[in-house]
Design a protein around this motif. Structure first.
Motif, PDB file in Angstrom:
ATOM      1  N   LEU A   1       1.677  -8.735  -5.466  1.00 18.86           N
ATOM      2  CA  LEU A   1       2.448  -7.847  -4.586  1.00 18.86           C
ATOM      3  C   LEU A   1       2.750  -6.518  -5.276  1.00 18.86           C
ATOM      4  N   GLU A   2       3.014  -6.567  -6.583  1.00 21.83           N
ATOM      5  CA  GLU A   2       3.285  -5.339  -7.325  1.00 21.83           C
ATOM      6  C   GLU A   2       2.050  -4.451  -7.369  1.00 21.83           C
ATOM      7  N   GLU A   3       0.871  -5.062  -7.536  1.00 19.34           N
ATOM      8  CA  GLU A   3      -0.378  -4.284  -7.527  1.00 19.34           C
ATOM      9  C   GLU A   3      -0.563  -3.580  -6.182  1.00 19.34           C
ATOM     10  N   ILE A   4      -0.233  -4.267  -5.095  1.00 20.98           N
ATOM     11  CA  ILE A   4      -0.351  -3.659  -3.762  1.00 20.98           C
ATOM     12  C   ILE A   4       0.597  -2.473  -3.650  1.00 20.98           C
ATOM     13  N   ARG A   5       1.838  -2.642  -4.093  1.00 23.48           N
ATOM     14  CA  ARG A   5       2.814  -1.555  -3.999  1.00 23.48           C
ATOM     15  C   ARG A   5       2.370  -0.324  -4.782  1.00 23.48           C
ATOM     16  N   ARG A   6       1.688  -0.537  -5.911  1.00 21.02           N
ATOM     17  CA  ARG A   6       1.271   0.576  -6.774  1.00 21.02           C
ATOM     18  C   ARG A   6      -0.092   1.130  -6.391  1.00 21.02           C
ATOM     19  N   SER A   7      -0.726   0.554  -5.364  1.00 15.87           N
ATOM     20  CA  SER A   7      -2.098   0.925  -5.016  1.00 15.87           C
ATOM     21  C   SER A   7      -2.127   2.168  -4.125  1.00 15.87           C
ATOM     22  N   SER A   8      -3.366   2.561  -3.767  1.00 13.96           N
ATOM     23  CA  SER A   8      -3.546   3.703  -2.863  1.00 13.96           C
ATOM     24  C   SER A   8      -3.589   3.286  -1.398  1.00 13.96           C
ATOM     25  N   LEU A   9      -3.296   2.010  -1.120  1.00 17.34           N
ATOM     26  CA  LEU A   9      -3.256   1.566   0.268  1.00 17.34           C
ATOM     27  C   LEU A   9      -2.093   2.255   1.001  1.00 17.34           C
TER      28      LEU A   9
ATOM     29  N   THR B   1       2.506   1.051   2.017  1.00 18.43           N
ATOM     30  CA  THR B   1       3.017   0.082   1.050  1.00 18.43           C
ATOM     31  C   THR B   1       4.543   0.027   1.061  1.00 18.43           C
ATOM     32  N   THR B   2       5.167   0.996   1.728  1.00 18.83           N
ATOM     33  CA  THR B   2       6.630   0.940   1.848  1.00 18.83           C
ATOM     34  C   THR B   2       7.083  -0.287   2.642  1.00 18.83           C
ATOM     35  N   LEU B   3       6.154  -0.882   3.398  1.00 15.03           N
ATOM     36  CA  LEU B   3       6.480  -2.108   4.121  1.00 15.03           C
ATOM     37  C   LEU B   3       6.860  -3.241   3.170  1.00 15.03           C
ATOM     38  N   LEU B   4       6.406  -3.126   1.910  1.00 17.19           N
ATOM     39  CA  LEU B   4       6.671  -4.182   0.935  1.00 17.19           C
ATOM     40  C   LEU B   4       7.886  -3.863   0.068  1.00 17.19           C
ATOM     41  N   ALA B   5       8.570  -2.788   0.382  1.00 22.34           N
ATOM     42  CA  ALA B   5       9.746  -2.429  -0.410  1.00 22.34           C
ATOM     43  C   ALA B   5      10.756  -3.570  -0.412  1.00 22.34           C
ATOM     44  N   GLY B   6      11.138  -3.981  -1.601  1.00 19.31           N
ATOM     45  CA  GLY B   6      12.106  -5.063  -1.718  1.00 19.31           C
ATOM     46  C   GLY B   6      11.489  -6.446  -1.723  1.00 19.31           C
ATOM     47  N   VAL B   7      10.195  -6.561  -1.355  1.00 14.98           N
ATOM     48  CA  VAL B   7       9.520  -7.870  -1.376  1.00 14.98           C
ATOM     49  C   VAL B   7       8.919  -8.060  -2.763  1.00 14.98           C
ATOM     50  N   THR B   8       9.568  -8.802  -3.608  1.00 17.01           N
ATOM     51  CA  THR B   8       9.103  -8.977  -4.988  1.00 17.01           C
ATOM     52  C   THR B   8       8.420 -10.318  -5.215  1.00 17.01           C
ATOM     53  N   THR B   9       8.683 -11.273  -4.370  1.00 16.98           N
ATOM     54  CA  THR B   9       8.054 -12.577  -4.547  1.00 16.98           C
ATOM     55  C   THR B   9       8.002 -13.306  -3.209  1.00 16.98           C
ATOM     56  N   VAL B  10       7.024 -14.169  -3.064  1.00 23.60           N
ATOM     57  CA  VAL B  10       6.892 -15.011  -1.868  1.00 23.60           C
ATOM     58  C   VAL B  10       6.538 -16.420  -2.329  1.00 23.60           C
ATOM     59  N   ALA B  11       6.787 -17.390  -1.477  1.00 21.96           N
ATOM     60  CA  ALA B  11       6.644 -18.789  -1.876  1.00 21.96           C
ATOM     61  C   ALA B  11       5.226 -19.307  -1.736  1.00 21.96           C
ATOM     62  N   GLU B  12       4.397 -18.631  -0.932  1.00 21.98           N
ATOM     63  CA  GLU B  12       3.044 -19.147  -0.669  1.00 21.98           C
ATOM     64  C   GLU B  12       2.044 -18.005  -0.641  1.00 21.98           C
ATOM     65  N   TRP B  13       0.770 -18.357  -0.937  1.00 18.16           N
ATOM     66  CA  TRP B  13      -0.295 -17.354  -0.868  1.00 18.16           C
ATOM     67  C   TRP B  13      -0.536 -16.905   0.571  1.00 18.16           C
ATOM     68  N   ASP B  14      -0.291 -17.771   1.535  1.00 13.65           N
ATOM     69  CA  ASP B  14      -0.465 -17.379   2.934  1.00 13.65           C
ATOM     70  C   ASP B  14       0.392 -16.145   3.245  1.00 13.65           C
ATOM     71  N   THR B  15       1.633 -16.166   2.788  1.00 13.77           N
ATOM     72  CA  THR B  15       2.531 -15.028   3.030  1.00 13.77           C
ATOM     73  C   THR B  15       2.071 -13.799   2.268  1.00 13.77           C
ATOM     74  N   ALA B  16       1.675 -13.987   1.014  1.00 12.90           N
ATOM     75  CA  ALA B  16       1.253 -12.850   0.195  1.00 12.90           C
ATOM     76  C   ALA B  16       0.020 -12.165   0.790  1.00 12.90           C
ATOM     77  N   LEU B  17      -0.936 -12.951   1.258  1.00 11.55           N
ATOM     78  CA  LEU B  17      -2.156 -12.374   1.830  1.00 11.55           C
ATOM     79  C   LEU B  17      -1.875 -11.699   3.176  1.00 11.55           C
ATOM     80  N   ARG B  18      -0.949 -12.244   3.930  1.00 10.82           N
ATOM     81  CA  ARG B  18      -0.587 -11.601   5.197  1.00 10.82           C
ATOM     82  C   ARG B  18       0.187 -10.303   4.942  1.00 10.82           C
ATOM     83  N   GLN B  19       0.949 -10.262   3.863  1.00 12.17           N
ATOM     84  CA  GLN B  19       1.609  -9.011   3.478  1.00 12.17           C
ATOM     85  C   GLN B  19       0.545  -7.957   3.130  1.00 12.17           C
ATOM     86  N   LEU B  20      -0.518  -8.386   2.439  1.00 10.73           N
ATOM     87  CA  LEU B  20      -1.637  -7.478   2.150  1.00 10.73           C
ATOM     88  C   LEU B  20      -2.228  -6.953   3.445  1.00 10.73           C
TER      89      LEU B  20
END
Length: 482
Positions: free
Chosen positions: A77-85, A88-107
């Motif tokens: 998630l940190e790599e996504i926030r720092r990327s050129s995508l 990425t402000t949509l992920l502000a405050g999201v530092t961790t998630v419990a499952e890869w399903d959530t992390a990939l959907r955040q991507l």
């Protein structure tokens, strides 16, 4: 682009996949690409360069072996926030998630809808080791969300067997991604990088294995002896440390297979002699231990299994060798010399290489010669030859370097040949007499079977030989890869 000589075609392939996404050619907007290759071959650097030049938003996540899955997702998630995508402000405050399903959907939420983007998961096998559910989760999120975006998803892995299995029938990602293999630099590409003539370039290929990181250390036109003296004077040189890092990644814990690999690297090739050398004291390693170790090494593509080629099946007379040329050299000469080099006595190791070089090279070049001939054939002279191998009986006497055949096992032996790869020793009448005698031992060959010869230093006899090959001719087999 000195480290990427010969990589133009690979960069072009990546660009074609991105163009496919940009042009919207499929029923899905996204495309997945599974990129595999040996460790240290330059996969990450190639993809980094591609992303830098693509001029589209991208994110690269480099996995860490043994990382806790929760921390891996947090870094992702940190790599996504720092990327050129975008977004990425949509992920502000999201530092961790419990499952890869959530992390990939955040991507997916921050991927653009109207322009192509690139997402790279580097060392996917390590991510799956940390969370076995990820493989199925990735398939589900790809099907339902990610593939609907104009994204090129690049999945990279150095575990060759695992990367192949990811797209195998019955696995979640079956038929969901294109596949790409990044090979080491070819002998012709090594020749371009080093500026050496063909014969010396083959030597350089045997030492470097075509690994770009090592090849780029070779000064243009530098002799083998000068290169080794310089590299072995530095305990941090890529020539020395690449072997340690490759094997540490392949064998994170002490395994019997690692010891067996060292035994094969020292020159043992037959099952019995490997068992004897790998055992303790006078007790050979039992088949129940050696067979699984050999299977592990073969599955990891670290060891190649050769069988004699003739009209008689040769599965019972298998011979084993280290598959990667660089590791073959490292295990034979450098592994046991690390302590000396670290003491500043690399000269002792370089002298040991020089003493054993001619003998070691004579055998190490044989698989390279066979592959070179296999690339050159079939041709007008040998239209029926589809396989090039060697032949040996159980006693290993005689050993025939080259056999050309229509298939394996052969219905027809096309030719029998000999390799003489010496610095100043041309293929002479004595070598021809030995070849003529030994060829009759090959099942399927007779006195009318054509004879061929390969020599590093030319020929003083050609009568009785149907074809001859020198370094320049063999190098032509690789010219299409430059």
């Amino acid at each position: 682009m000195s480290g990427f000589v010969g990589r133009r075609s690979e960069l072009a392939t990546l660009n074609r996949h991105l163009s496919w996404v940009r042009d919207g050619r499929g029923d899905q907007r996204g495309r997945a690409l599974l990129l595999r290759g040996r460790r240290r071959v330059g996969k990450s650097r190639l993809v980094d360069l591609f992303c830098e030049r693509a001029r589209v938003p991208y994110v690269v996540h480099q996995a860490t072996r043994g990382e806790d899955a929760q921390r891996e997702r947090a870094r992702f998630l940190e790599e996504i926030r720092r990327s050129s995508l975008p977004d990425t402000t949509l992920l502000a405050g999201v530092t961790t998630v419990a499952e890869w399903d959530t992390a990939l959907r955040q991507l997916a939420a921050v991927l653009p809808d109207d322009t192509p983007s690139v997402v790279v998961l580097d060392e996917l096998p390590w991510m799956i080791e940390g969370d076995a559910v990820l493989e199925g989760t990735l398939q589900t999120v790809w099907d339902r969300v990610l593939s609907r975006k104009p994204v090129l998803l690049v999945l990279i892995g150095s575990d060759l067997a695992m990367m192949e299995q990811l797209s195998a029938y019955g696995r979640p990602f079956h038929q969901r991604g294109a596949e790409m293999v990044l090979s080491p630099l070819s002998p012709a590409e090594v020749m371009t990088m080093t500026g050496l003539p063909a014969a010396e370039a083959f030597d350089a290929h045997l030492i470097t294995g075509g690994l770009p990181l090592i090849c780029q250390e070779w000064h243009e036109g530098e002799s083998r002896a000068d290169f080794l003296a310089r590299e072995l004077d530095d305990p941090t040189s890529p020539l020395l440390v690449s072997g340690e890092r490759m094997l540490a990644a392949e064998f994170p814990t002490a395994l019997q297979a690692r010891h067996v690999l060292s035994v094969i690297g020292s020159g043992e090739r037959a099952f019995g002699t490997i068992a004897a050398k790998a055992g303790a004291a006078d007790k050979p390693l039992p088949p129940g231990s050696l067979n699984p170790a050999l299977r592990t090494l073969a599955d990891k593509r670290l060891v190649a299994v050769d069988t004699p080629l003739s009209t008689r099946p040769g599965d019972r007379d298998r011979r084993y060798r280290v598959a990667d040329p660089y590791l073959r050299f490292w295990l034979a000469f450098l592994e046991r010399g690390i302590a000396e080099i670290e003491r500043g006595r690399g000269r002792i190791v370089a002298e040991a290489v020089e003493r054993g070089w001619t003998s070691w090279r004579g055998r190490a070049i044989e698989p390279v010669v066979r592959e070179s001939l296999a690339r050159l054939l079939p041709d007008d002279m040998w239209p029926q030859v589809r396989e090039v191998g060697g032949w040996w009986p159980r006693t290993n006497n005689p050993e025939v370097d080259l056999v050309g055949a229509d298939r394996s096992p052969a219905r027809e032996v096309g030719f029998v040949g000999s390799v003489k790869w010496q610095e100043h020793g041309p293929f002479d009448r004595r070598a021809l007499a030995t070849l003529t005698r030994d060829a009759l031992s090959v099942p399927g060959a007779d006195e009318d079977t054509p004879l061929v010869a390969v020599s590093r230093s030319g020929f003083t006899v050609e009568d009785g030989l149907t074809a001859t090959y020198g370094p320049e001719r063999l190098m032509e087999a690789w010219s299409s890869t430059t």
